[in-house]
Write an enzyme that holds these catalytic residues in place. Structure first.
Site, PDB file in Angstrom:
ATOM      1  N   GLY A  87      -4.631  -4.662  -3.147  1.00  0.00           N
ATOM      2  CA  GLY A  87      -3.540  -4.418  -4.097  1.00  0.00           C
ATOM      3  C   GLY A  87      -2.256  -5.136  -3.693  1.00  0.00           C
ATOM      4  O   GLY A  87      -1.983  -5.314  -2.510  1.00  0.00           O
ATOM      5  N   ARG A 151     -10.247  -8.234  -4.399  1.00  0.00           N
ATOM      6  CA  ARG A 151     -10.799  -7.148  -3.582  1.00  0.00           C
ATOM      7  C   ARG A 151     -12.218  -7.425  -3.077  1.00  0.00           C
ATOM      8  O   ARG A 151     -12.943  -6.500  -2.705  1.00  0.00           O
ATOM      9  CB  ARG A 151     -10.820  -5.846  -4.391  1.00  0.00           C
ATOM     10  N   ASP A 182      -9.070  -1.406   4.164  1.00  0.00           N
ATOM     11  CA  ASP A 182     -10.360  -2.035   3.883  1.00  0.00           C
ATOM     12  C   ASP A 182     -10.336  -3.528   4.218  1.00  0.00           C
ATOM     13  O   ASP A 182     -11.286  -4.061   4.798  1.00  0.00           O
ATOM     14  CB  ASP A 182     -10.736  -1.859   2.409  1.00  0.00           C
ATOM     15  N   LYS A 208      -0.643  -4.264   5.193  1.00  0.00           N
ATOM     16  CA  LYS A 208      -0.048  -4.219   3.853  1.00  0.00           C
ATOM     17  C   LYS A 208      -0.605  -3.057   3.067  1.00  0.00           C
ATOM     18  O   LYS A 208      -1.801  -2.808   3.130  1.00  0.00           O
ATOM     19  CB  LYS A 208      -0.388  -5.528   3.126  1.00  0.00           C
ATOM     20  N   THR A 209       0.162  -2.310   2.393  1.00  0.00           N
ATOM     21  CA  THR A 209      -0.242  -1.423   1.297  1.00  0.00           C
ATOM     22  C   THR A 209       0.947  -0.550   0.904  1.00  0.00           C
ATOM     23  O   THR A 209       1.616   0.020   1.773  1.00  0.00           O
ATOM     24  CB  THR A 209      -1.460  -0.525   1.600  1.00  0.00           C
ATOM     25  N   ASP A 211       0.637   2.136  -0.341  1.00  0.00           N
ATOM     26  CA  ASP A 211       0.217   3.527  -0.145  1.00  0.00           C
ATOM     27  C   ASP A 211       0.776   4.139   1.149  1.00  0.00           C
ATOM     28  O   ASP A 211       0.830   5.358   1.289  1.00  0.00           O
ATOM     29  CB  ASP A 211      -1.312   3.633  -0.098  1.00  0.00           C
ATOM     30  N   GLY A 257      -1.052   5.736  -4.829  1.00  0.00           N
ATOM     31  CA  GLY A 257      -1.400   6.116  -3.463  1.00  0.00           C
ATOM     32  C   GLY A 257      -2.815   6.624  -3.534  1.00  0.00           C
ATOM     33  O   GLY A 257      -3.024   7.804  -3.808  1.00  0.00           O
ATOM     34  N   ARG A 258      -3.773   5.710  -3.345  1.00  0.00           N
ATOM     35  CA  ARG A 258      -5.160   6.040  -3.629  1.00  0.00           C
ATOM     36  C   ARG A 258      -5.652   7.276  -2.885  1.00  0.00           C
ATOM     37  O   ARG A 258      -6.300   8.128  -3.457  1.00  0.00           O
ATOM     38  CB  ARG A 258      -6.061   4.863  -3.287  1.00  0.00           C
ATOM     39  N   TYR A 431       1.427   0.488 -11.071  1.00  0.00           N
ATOM     40  CA  TYR A 431       1.522  -0.977 -11.060  1.00  0.00           C
ATOM     41  C   TYR A 431       2.986  -1.434 -11.162  1.00  0.00           C
ATOM     42  O   TYR A 431       3.316  -2.527 -10.720  1.00  0.00           O
ATOM     43  CB  TYR A 431       0.654  -1.555 -12.196  1.00  0.00           C
ATOM     44  N   GLU A 432       3.843  -0.561 -11.712  1.00  0.00           N
ATOM     45  CA  GLU A 432       5.266  -0.910 -11.862  1.00  0.00           C
ATOM     46  C   GLU A 432       5.934  -1.195 -10.521  1.00  0.00           C
ATOM     47  O   GLU A 432       6.938  -1.897 -10.456  1.00  0.00           O
ATOM     48  CB  GLU A 432       6.044   0.264 -12.511  1.00  0.00           C
ATOM     49  N   ARG A 434       4.384  -2.315  -7.566  1.00  0.00           N
ATOM     50  CA  ARG A 434       3.678  -3.108  -6.547  1.00  0.00           C
ATOM     51  C   ARG A 434       4.184  -4.543  -6.399  1.00  0.00           C
ATOM     52  O   ARG A 434       3.885  -5.202  -5.418  1.00  0.00           O
ATOM     53  CB  ARG A 434       2.182  -3.153  -6.866  1.00  0.00           C
TER      54      ARG A 434
HETATM   55  P1  FBP Z   1      -4.360  -1.494  -1.289  1.00  0.00           P
HETATM   56  O1  FBP Z   1      -4.837  -0.341  -0.464  1.00  0.00           O
HETATM   57  O2  FBP Z   1      -5.312  -2.612  -1.373  1.00  0.00           O
HETATM   58  O3  FBP Z   1      -3.001  -1.956  -0.849  1.00  0.00           O
HETATM   59  O4  FBP Z   1      -4.163  -1.004  -2.798  1.00  0.00           O
HETATM   60  C1  FBP Z   1      -3.609   0.237  -3.062  1.00  0.00           C
HETATM   61  C2  FBP Z   1      -3.438   0.491  -4.528  1.00  0.00           C
HETATM   62  O5  FBP Z   1      -2.214   0.002  -5.006  1.00  0.00           O
HETATM   63  C3  FBP Z   1      -3.582   1.993  -4.788  1.00  0.00           C
HETATM   64  O6  FBP Z   1      -2.343   2.630  -4.719  1.00  0.00           O
HETATM   65  C4  FBP Z   1      -4.255   2.029  -6.125  1.00  0.00           C
HETATM   66  O7  FBP Z   1      -5.047   3.171  -6.283  1.00  0.00           O
HETATM   67  C5  FBP Z   1      -5.119   0.814  -6.118  1.00  0.00           C
HETATM   68  O8  FBP Z   1      -4.477  -0.117  -5.295  1.00  0.00           O
HETATM   69  C6  FBP Z   1      -5.335   0.216  -7.478  1.00  0.00           C
HETATM   70  O9  FBP Z   1      -6.245  -0.833  -7.380  1.00  0.00           O
HETATM   71  P2  FBP Z   1      -6.391  -2.019  -8.409  1.00  0.00           P
HETATM   72  O10 FBP Z   1      -5.244  -2.949  -8.179  1.00  0.00           O
HETATM   73  O11 FBP Z   1      -7.685  -2.639  -8.025  1.00  0.00           O
HETATM   74  O12 FBP Z   1      -6.369  -1.426  -9.765  1.00  0.00           O
END
Ligand code: FBP
Length: 557
Positions: A87, A151, A182, A208-209, A211, A257-258, A431-432, A434
């Site tokens: 992400g 990904r 990951d 990076k993340t 989250d 925040g997955r 997404y707003e 990131r």
């Molecule tokens: P990363 O762990 O790869 O940084 O991504 C986190 C994230 O932004 C989560 O918060 C969200 O659930 C997920 O990516 C969304 O994934 P995608 O961009 O594949 O829709």
């Protein structure tokens, strides 16, 4: 010379002039930075399994850069590749800028290439040569659009072999993988593979993340968390003010925040809404969905009794995976989906898919699925991402909660014969946040992480995560080094089988941030303690422009 385009905002033009502050230790140049090795390391858990999987890279020592003459630096010029993985997170372009500057400052002949579109770019050998002319337009900007991201997981023997061949054929000496847990697991696997093959290719990760769940003693925070939470906080603050102005809506806001609830907790501190759900607490207390709904209803009713039919609720995106009965359901669903991928792919309608999957689930879980609104049940069955994760960003938990709260309030009204007005609006802020323009903190931090990654490579280190610490102090005092990737790993079930992965850092219920939150939340529930943080400030007094996250402040205080 770069030609100004009308597509570039005035702010971006000004931001391009921002010069990230490099930590003092990195300023002198690689010949005056000594990598000091600590003791051999161990993973916190699953040590024997991990030692067996990472025969060549398990147990590396921690590295801290100290001032001192370093005569062991390679004299040869290097070709380094960088890939952005997973992400988007604000600051990715500055990692590339720091890496580029670190390599070029050491030797003008060093070359940096960027694999395009994430790890699939490595497998398909799609890359571009990075020059200052191209890069200058991306310095201090948000997004990953300079080389894009993806990904794809590199995990099969064929993919490892292809990675080796592509790196070798392009004469790449080192690979920097910018990613979350990951993607950095991928980095660890590739480093191990290169060592096993006796190849001198150095693999380094960058944390990076947005989250915020890739952290530990040595990684104080992942980049992007600071900017993303500032963006979400501006939006949530505005919603709090709107709620307080019209006094007629309950706003349910799901935040990205997955897995971990760090983003929600941080935004909670910055805006002080009425209810902040923390997934980790819900899991620890084994709360069911009905109990969560009851806890929200009690605040709604209490506020209604005070004449306040409005409020703001923050819902972490990963909540559903923390709810006792749903956690078990998801684990069973994951197994069913993993074991029957081909059969499921053949179904033409969602109804057929549902019927097949429900029949494979234990009765309690198929009943639970049937109790969900139709769209939510369908969202639960969507494909997992390439790393085996449920795509929680596509599951509208906030809508599920609103529906259940509404139902429960109606039941209560019948019994208690009072009317509680409950009009709810749902939002998802993900997404707003990131790809926002990185805050000063993230611009400095990412630049230092990239520059530091160059230093690790130039010292011939592999299997490390770039580590920049002491972040509560100004950048000048930041400490730099590398943390062995295997040190952060554990074994988890993914796609139905046990896999080594970097351990996610969840919200620590005994940690200072959570304890601080516990002290305030009862007051936030009944009063209007809302805070309106406003937009990120890039210019102005340092208290505004260099503000770090509350999480970091409390954790490191
Ligand atoms: P990363 O762990 O790869 O940084 O991504 C986190 C994230 O932004 C989560 O918060 C969200 O659930 C997920 O990516 C969304 O994934 P995608 O961009 O594949 O829709």
């Amino acid at each position: 010379m770069y030609k100004e385009s009308t597509c570039i905002s005035k702010l971006q033009i000004e931001r391009r002039k921002f010069k990230p502050v490099l930590p003092d230790i990195l300023k002198k140049g690689v010949s005056f930075i000594k990598p000091v090795k600590g003791k051999a390391t161990n993973s916190a858990v699953n040590q024997d399994d991990l030692r067996g999987i990472f025969k060549n890279t398990y147990g590396l020592p921690e590295i801290t850069f100290k001032k001192g003459v370093n005569k062991d630096i390679t004299k040869k010029s290097l070709k380094v590749a960088v890939v952005l993985s997973g992400g988007q997170a604000p600051g990715g372009h500055n990692v590339i800028a720091g890496l580029f500057d670190g390599l070029k400052k050491t030797n003008e002949k060093n070359v940096l290439i960027g694999y395009l579109g994430g790890p699939s770019g490595i497998l398909e050998n799609r890359y571009k040569l990075i020059s200052e002319k191209m890069l200058c337009n991306y310095r201090n900007t948000g997004g990953f659009d300079f080389i894009q991201s993806g990904r794809t997981k590199i995990e099969t023997p064929e993919q490892f072999c292809l990675t080796k061949d592509n790196l070798s054929n392009s004469k790449v000496d080192a690979l920097v993988i910018v990613g979350g847990d990951d993607s950095n697991t991928n980095a660890a696997m590739i480093a191990e593979y290169m060592r096993k093959e006796n190849l001198n290719k150095f693999i380094v990760g960058v944390p990076k993340t947005i989250d915020g769940d890739l952290k530990n003693k040595y990684i104080e925070t992942s980049f992007g968390f600071d900017t993303a939470t500032k963006i979400y906080s501006e939006l949530v603050g505005n919603i709090c003010r709107d709620a307080n102005s019209s006094r007629k809506y309950w706003h349910f806001v799901r935040l990205m925040g997955r897995s971990a609830s760090h983003v929600t907790l941080e935004v909670g501190f910055k805006t002080q809404p009425n209810i902040v759900l923390i997934g980790e607490e819900i899991l620890a207390n084994k709360m069911t969905l009905a109990e969560i709904v009851e806890s929200i209803v009690s605040v709604v009713v209490k506020r209604a009794q005070d004449g306040k039919n409005f409020g703001v609720v923050l819902v972490p995106e990963g909540l559903i995976e923390f709810i006792y009965e749903i956690k078990k359901l998801i684990s069973n669903l994951n197994d069913v989906l993993a074991e029957n991928t081909e059969i499921i792919a053949r179904f033409n309608s969602i109804e057929e898919k549902k019927e097949f999957i429900y029949a494979k689930l234990p009765k309690e879980h198929s009943d639970l699925m049937k109790s969900f609104p139709v769209e939510i049940a369908s969202q639960f069955m969507l494909d997992r991402d390439p790393h085996g994760n449920v795509q929680v960003s596509l599951i509208e938990t906030e809508k599920l909660l609103v529906e259940m709260v509404q139902k429960r309030l109606l039941e209560l009204e019948k019994v208690h014969k009072y009317e509680c007005k409950f009009s709810a609006i749902t939002h998802f802020f993900g997404y707003e946040g990131r790809c926002g323009i990185p805050s000063n903190f993230d611009a400095n931090y990412t630049y230092a992480l990239g520059y530091n990654a160059a230093m690790l490579i130039l010292n011939g280190l592999t299997g490390y995560l770039s580590s920049v610490r002491n972040l509560v102090r100004p950048p000048k005092y930041w400490e730099c080094g590398g943390v062995p990737l295997t040190m952060m790993m554990n074994i988890e079930k993914r796609h139905g089988s046990d896999k080594p992965v970097i351990q996610k850092a969840l919200v620590d219920l005994n940690g200072k941030p959570f304890k601080k939150f516990m002290k305030s939340r009862d007051k936030w529930a009944v009063s209007e303690s809302y805070v309106f943080p406003g937009p990120i400030q890039y210019f102005g007094p340092s208290e505004l422009t260099d503000m770090i996250t509350r999480t970091l402040q409390y954790e490191r205080s």
